[in-house]
Design a protein around this motif. Sequence first.
Motif: not given
Length: 339
Positions: A148-175
């Motif tokens: 729910e609104e995962p990157d709202q009010n996050l700093d730039i570094e944390s947004k980058r970490i979130f995007i990287t996390l999404l790439h990992q979840l794709r690779s792990a075949e998560k929905s």
Amino acid sequence: MPLQFINAEKRINDTLLFPSFDLSVQAGNVVAIHSSVNVREQLLDLLLGKTLLSNGEIRIAGSNIISNRRDIGFLFLDGGLYDRLTVEETLTFFKRLHSSSDRIEDIIRTVQLESKRKVKTSRLSYSEKKRVQFACLLLQNPAVYLFEEPDQNLDIESKRIFITLLHQLRSAEKSVLILTGNMESAVTAADEIYRLDENGLHTIQIGISEESLDEDTSEITDSIQPVRFEKIPTKVNEKIVLFDPPEIDYIESNDGQSFLHIKGESFPSVFTLNELEERLLPFGFFRCHRSYIVNLQKVREVITWTRNSFSLVLDDAEKSTIPLSKTKMADLKVMLGLK
């Protein structure tokens, strides 16, 4: 393990929140639903089992969500942490809670909190606390991730970490399903974007970057026949997002830049106001002012302030007010068949 909405409809008393829709969030895919706060909260309550659909059902891996709710991991906008625990103690607790086989050191490294591992969560910044929540969700290791609104009010570094996390979840075949009211967040994070409102579920089309578009079209020859393209492109975070003309409430020009206003959000256009006027004329748009074009289907009221001062009030959530020039008022009367 897909998350599926099948003929899902929700009414509250006599109000239709959203009509029946179908949506499948497949494994290895990140899907975003762009909606109002009311719709987002109802979707969360449905997935949490706090309320029921008026019609239809929600399934996980082909079975009703009631028996599979543990397969969903939630990250809420206002999710809390145990303030008295350190980052390491918090993750150790969640590791035991979910019987995780992941190493705490690896999870901390993933969210880049190595220097904060002995710090109590109460002393972390907002963005650092959100990273701890990301880490807790990784330890839970559900089949379906709901943000729910995962990157709202996050700093730039944390947004980058979130995007990287999404790439990992794709690779792990998560929905992965993201619920947001911010189109920029949806475009940045998701593979597929939908808008859900009282008119139903609609696909938001995303194009390639402008640079890639230039490269791809450089070799197109004159032999290709032109086609009529009715969607209006806008640029969001180096991606081109395409909108159907009826979605647009109004268009405003500011310092030479045109902006499309859609559902309370503003998107920069690649066209000038004059170009947009020409493209949108067949769809019922009207140049009401030298700096504004309005979708006449969205106009609710015409207000006369003085003999020479007029405004249009739109039928949107903000009840947007747009200036109407004196000469355009005369044109509008003719269009409406008024004297």
